[in-house]
Design a protein around this motif. Structure first.
Motif, short mmCIF file in Angstrom:
data_model
loop_
_atom_site.label_atom_id
_atom_site.label_comp_id
_atom_site.label_asym_id
_atom_site.label_seq_id
_atom_site.Cartn_x
_atom_site.Cartn_y
_atom_site.Cartn_z
N ARG A 164 -11.34 -0.85 3.21
CA ARG A 164 -10.63 -1.81 2.37
C ARG A 164 -9.28 -1.27 1.95
NH1 ARG A 164 -12.60 -4.08 -3.53
NH2 ARG A 164 -10.80 -5.40 -3.96
N LEU A 165 -9.26 -0.01 1.50
CA LEU A 165 -8.00 0.60 1.07
C LEU A 165 -7.05 0.74 2.23
CD1 LEU A 165 -9.20 3.38 -1.39
CD2 LEU A 165 -7.97 1.29 -1.94
N LEU A 166 -7.55 1.19 3.37
CA LEU A 166 -6.70 1.35 4.54
C LEU A 166 -6.07 0.02 4.91
CD1 LEU A 166 -5.63 3.18 6.73
CD2 LEU A 166 -7.67 2.67 8.09
N TYR A 185 -5.12 8.64 10.38
CA TYR A 185 -4.14 8.41 9.33
C TYR A 185 -4.26 9.48 8.25
CZ TYR A 185 -3.00 3.80 11.18
OH TYR A 185 -2.56 2.78 11.96
N PRO A 186 -3.13 9.89 7.68
CA PRO A 186 -3.18 10.82 6.55
C PRO A 186 -3.93 10.20 5.36
CG PRO A 186 -0.95 10.67 7.43
CD PRO A 186 -1.74 9.55 8.05
N THR A 187 -4.69 11.00 4.67
CA THR A 187 -5.41 10.56 3.48
C THR A 187 -5.18 11.54 2.34
OG1 THR A 187 -7.44 11.73 4.06
CG2 THR A 187 -7.21 9.46 4.87
N ILE A 188 -5.46 11.09 1.14
CA ILE A 188 -5.42 11.97 -0.03
C ILE A 188 -6.72 11.81 -0.81
CG2 ILE A 188 -2.91 12.00 -0.28
CD1 ILE A 188 -3.24 9.91 -2.54
N ASN A 189 -7.05 12.82 -1.56
CA ASN A 189 -8.23 12.77 -2.44
C ASN A 189 -7.90 13.55 -3.71
OD1 ASN A 189 -10.82 12.40 -3.47
ND2 ASN A 189 -11.59 14.25 -2.46
N SER A 192 -3.08 9.51 -18.51
CA SER A 192 -3.47 9.15 -17.15
C SER A 192 -2.56 9.86 -16.17
CB SER A 192 -3.41 7.63 -16.94
OG SER A 192 -2.08 7.17 -17.01
N ILE A 193 -3.15 10.33 -15.08
CA ILE A 193 -2.42 11.09 -14.08
C ILE A 193 -2.67 10.46 -12.72
CG2 ILE A 193 -2.05 13.36 -13.04
CD1 ILE A 193 -4.00 13.20 -16.26
N VAL A 194 -1.60 10.09 -12.03
CA VAL A 194 -1.72 9.51 -10.70
C VAL A 194 -0.78 10.23 -9.74
CG1 VAL A 194 -2.35 7.24 -11.60
CG2 VAL A 194 0.04 7.74 -11.09
N LEU A 195 -1.11 10.15 -8.47
CA LEU A 195 -0.27 10.74 -7.42
C LEU A 195 0.16 9.63 -6.47
CD1 LEU A 195 0.98 13.01 -5.71
CD2 LEU A 195 -1.27 13.24 -4.59
N TYR A 196 1.48 9.40 -6.40
CA TYR A 196 2.03 8.51 -5.37
C TYR A 196 2.37 9.39 -4.17
CZ TYR A 196 2.54 4.42 -8.44
OH TYR A 196 2.30 3.35 -9.25
N ALA A 197 1.71 9.14 -3.04
CA ALA A 197 1.92 9.95 -1.84
C ALA A 197 2.36 9.06 -0.69
CB ALA A 197 0.64 10.70 -1.47
N THR A 198 3.39 9.49 0.01
CA THR A 198 3.90 8.75 1.16
C THR A 198 3.96 9.69 2.36
OG1 THR A 198 5.26 7.37 -0.29
CG2 THR A 198 5.80 7.36 2.06
N PHE A 199 3.48 9.22 3.51
CA PHE A 199 3.50 10.00 4.73
C PHE A 199 4.31 9.23 5.78
CE2 PHE A 199 -0.32 10.98 2.40
CZ PHE A 199 -0.36 12.37 2.41
N THR A 253 0.14 4.20 -3.34
CA THR A 253 0.88 3.95 -4.58
C THR A 253 -0.01 3.20 -5.56
OG1 THR A 253 1.90 2.01 -3.54
CG2 THR A 253 3.14 4.08 -3.45
N GLN A 254 0.52 2.20 -6.25
CA GLN A 254 -0.22 1.56 -7.32
C GLN A 254 -1.48 0.85 -6.82
OE1 GLN A 254 0.61 2.07 -10.58
NE2 GLN A 254 -1.44 1.23 -10.87
N GLU A 255 -1.42 0.27 -5.62
CA GLU A 255 -2.60 -0.41 -5.08
C GLU A 255 -3.77 0.55 -4.93
OE1 GLU A 255 -0.78 -3.82 -2.19
OE2 GLU A 255 -0.26 -1.74 -1.77
N TYR A 256 -3.46 1.76 -4.49
CA TYR A 256 -4.51 2.77 -4.35
C TYR A 256 -5.15 3.07 -5.71
CZ TYR A 256 -6.57 7.41 -3.63
OH TYR A 256 -7.41 8.48 -3.59
N TRP A 257 -4.31 3.28 -6.74
CA TRP A 257 -4.83 3.68 -8.04
C TRP A 257 -5.50 2.52 -8.77
CZ3 TRP A 257 -5.79 8.48 -8.81
CH2 TRP A 257 -5.05 9.43 -8.09
N ASP A 258 -5.08 1.28 -8.48
CA ASP A 258 -5.79 0.13 -9.04
C ASP A 258 -7.22 0.09 -8.52
OD1 ASP A 258 -3.58 -0.70 -10.43
OD2 ASP A 258 -2.94 -2.20 -8.95
N GLU A 259 -7.42 0.61 -7.33
CA GLU A 259 -8.74 0.62 -6.72
C GLU A 259 -9.60 1.77 -7.22
OE1 GLU A 259 -11.68 -0.82 -3.95
OE2 GLU A 259 -9.77 -1.70 -4.57
N VAL A 260 -9.06 2.97 -7.26
CA VAL A 260 -9.88 4.15 -7.56
C VAL A 260 -9.83 4.56 -9.04
CG1 VAL A 260 -9.57 4.99 -5.22
CG2 VAL A 260 -8.05 5.82 -7.02
N GLY A 261 -8.81 4.14 -9.77
CA GLY A 261 -8.66 4.54 -11.17
C GLY A 261 -8.00 5.89 -11.30
N PRO A 262 -7.15 6.09 -12.33
CA PRO A 262 -6.40 7.33 -12.47
C PRO A 262 -7.26 8.50 -12.92
CG PRO A 262 -6.06 5.94 -14.38
CD PRO A 262 -6.86 5.12 -13.40
#
Length: 242
Positions: A4-6, A28-32, A105-112, A122-131
């Motif tokens: 879903r996130l991808l 694809y690059p991922t972050i965790n 709250s701490i979030v990471l915006y990552a771009t590859f 970016t924000q869509e990712y953090w809206d899904e997983v929570g900060p």
């Protein structure tokens, strides 16, 4: 990363007019992103934490499958109730010591980026997983009115009462009855052992002055008598009274 996130990320990229080739998900690059908080006892906590300041946290991006992509990282630290980050960092992993009370709250915006391919978390990712979160408690500080430095292991040191929290600045001074400063210290976990220049002082009444500041901006100015009572033993109750 979930399918879903991808899908969200690829869709947002296509809408932005960037061409994305069809690839297997694991290409694809991922972050965790994870956090490691260091408690006062020196222990490590990996979950969202509520603690006293100062609290140090280490924040890790944990990227995978970077391959030929060029990574760009942007850590954002925001205090609850605020719209803009109070701190931004641009390294893959970062460390920060929290000294302000409240919920962070701490979030990471990552771009590859690889040619025309761009994967963005970016924000869509953090809206899904929570900060990631860290909550710093309000400040508290009290000083006792007596102690008994007689070597019995009970109330041998004059220091802040147990339960103090979120104190980011601390200065304390002991004076004798003539107003002479005979001891000072700057850590609420430490204190006075009832000596001056290596020798025991006499039993009696002394005076303490404490100037401190909490993570929530609260200032403490504590002035009070200190009763030094070596004759008290473990069966006696001292130190907590007003």
């Amino acid at each position: 990363m979930t399918s879903r996130l991808l899908s969200i990320f690829i869709t947002s990229i296509i809408l932005a007019g960037v061409s994305v080739k069809t690839k297997a998900q694991n290409e694809y690059p991922t972050i965790n992103p994870t956090a490691i908080y260091i408690t006062d006892e020196g222990e490590e906590e990996n979950e969202a934490i509520s603690a006293s300041a100062p609290l140090t946290g280490r924040f890790l991006a944990n990227p995978e499958n970077i391959g030929a992509y060029s990574p760009y990282y942007e850590w954002r630290f925001t205090l609850e109730g605020e719209n803009e980050p109070y701190l931004t960092r641009y390294e893959e992993n970062t460390e920060y010591t929290f000294t302000t009370a409240g919920s962070h709250s701490i979030v990471l915006y990552a771009t590859f980026v690889n040619g025309n391919d761009t994967i963005a978390y970016t924000q869509e990712y953090w809206d899904e997983v929570g900060p990631l979160r860290a909550t710093i408690s309000e400040s508290k500080l009290e000083m006792p009115n007596a102690f008994s430095p007689n070597g019995d292991g009970i109330n041998d040191i004059y220091k802040a009462k147990e339960g103090y929290q979120s104190i980011v600045k601390f200065e304390a001074y002991i004076f004798n009855r003539w107003g002479q400063k005979i001891f000072e210290w700057n850590d609420p976990a430490q204190g006075w052992d009832g000596t001056h220049k290596g020798k025991d002082v006499k039993d009696g009444v002394y005076f303490v002055l404490v100037k401190a500041k909490g993570a929530d901006g609260r200032t403490f100015t504590i002035k009070r008598d200190v009763n030094l009572l070596r004759g008290y033993t473990e069966s006696s109750t001292i130190g907590g009274g007003e």
